[in-house]
Design an enzyme around this catalytic site. Sequence first.
Site, PDB file in Angstrom:
ATOM      1  N   SER A   1       2.266  -2.345   0.210  1.00 29.72           N
ATOM      2  CA  SER A   1       2.982  -1.129  -0.194  1.00 29.72           C
ATOM      3  C   SER A   1       4.356  -1.508  -0.731  1.00 29.72           C
ATOM      4  CB  SER A   1       3.130  -0.181   0.993  1.00 29.72           C
ATOM      5  OG  SER A   1       1.870   0.232   1.464  1.00 29.72           O
TER       6      SER A   1
ATOM      7  N   GLU B   1      10.115  -1.423  -0.347  1.00 25.51           N
ATOM      8  CA  GLU B   1       9.919  -2.023   0.982  1.00 25.51           C
ATOM      9  C   GLU B   1      10.278  -3.501   1.009  1.00 25.51           C
ATOM     10  OE1 GLU B   1       6.736  -1.681   3.648  1.00 25.51           O
ATOM     11  OE2 GLU B   1       6.279   0.392   3.161  1.00 25.51           O
TER      12      GLU B   1
ATOM     13  N   ARG C   1      10.377   1.603   9.291  1.00 19.67           N
ATOM     14  CA  ARG C   1      10.544   0.394   8.480  1.00 19.67           C
ATOM     15  C   ARG C   1      11.937  -0.216   8.636  1.00 19.67           C
ATOM     16  NH1 ARG C   1       6.209   1.554   8.940  1.00 19.67           N
ATOM     17  NH2 ARG C   1       4.527   1.803   7.414  1.00 19.67           N
TER      18      ARG C   1
END
Length: 346
Positions: free
Chosen positions: A240, A336, A165
């Site tokens: 998410s 995130e 990520r």
Amino acid sequence: MQPIRYRTDLTPYNTFGLHAQARAFIALKHADELRDIVRLPEFDRDTVLWLGGGSNILLMQDYDGLVVHMENKGIREIARSDGMVLIEAQAGEIWHDFVLHTVALGLSGLENLSLIPGTVGASPVQNIGAYGVEAKDVIHSVRCFDLDTETFVTLSNADCRFAYRESLFKQEGKGRYVIVSVVFALKTHFVPNLGYGDLAAKVAELSAGREATAKDVSDAVSAIRNSKLPDPKVLGNVGSFFKNPVVSAEKAATLLQRHPDMPRYPQPDGSVKLAAGWLIDQCRLKGFQIGGAAVHDKQALVLVNKNNASANDVRQLAQHIKFTVFARFQVELHAEPNWLPTSFSL
């Protein structure tokens, strides 16, 4: 170049559906327009927001700057040899539509990433991933507009410094490179990647005894995601909300002694990735709500805009989840999506 709009409502441009306005807003239809946009009096490199699908941002207040909405479209094949195809997609292409396009062409590599919200241009930034595949596995290169030199440059996969990520575009390259297109290296021969979760069982169900195809995998991933994740058009969300935390092998071993059924994924460097959704679920937070923001009742990793949530509702809920998980597991969760402005980050 498109005209600038002022005091523009950004609610339709962020999938969580938070209410905010942009001081100035312009839609980019072609990459070459960047040369003119950077010369606008409203343009400030330090405050400009390059916006794609809005599926990875949380607008905490009105945006006091210029928002450039990336709407450049186009897909083309660049090269083909030895069972590999290089295919370029412009940054404004909808990600899932692009995945379906490649599957329809008989190409393999993106099918596990089906139904991820957002645009192609966001895929390298976050190094999006799902079901055992990450964008870095299939990205060949990224074409960018370099704000330092005001020229177009091409960055190789290695140049992008991909990690879980993470990428150059979130670190040293943040604020310098504007992604205008991405080149993917895809296979003409289907090699299934079914080792994650319940994907293999769903693919077997859909293929019904015949040899599975990339379309079967794409359909299976879409079916699983639809069964677990809310449609942001119906219930605002950013997918998410928390990254899966990575801990040391020693920390994972300690947790396993107390929680032997804990999902864990050993990493090449010896660390262990944990499932953030499982940690949240163990704290019995599904359905927990603060104001209009709530933890989804089917997937604990997803926060939703249940009832006209305010930015403060979202922040308080995220803080509560972080504190609760840490109190029980001594594992820190990190969000995130990008908080805008960044001063609101947890």
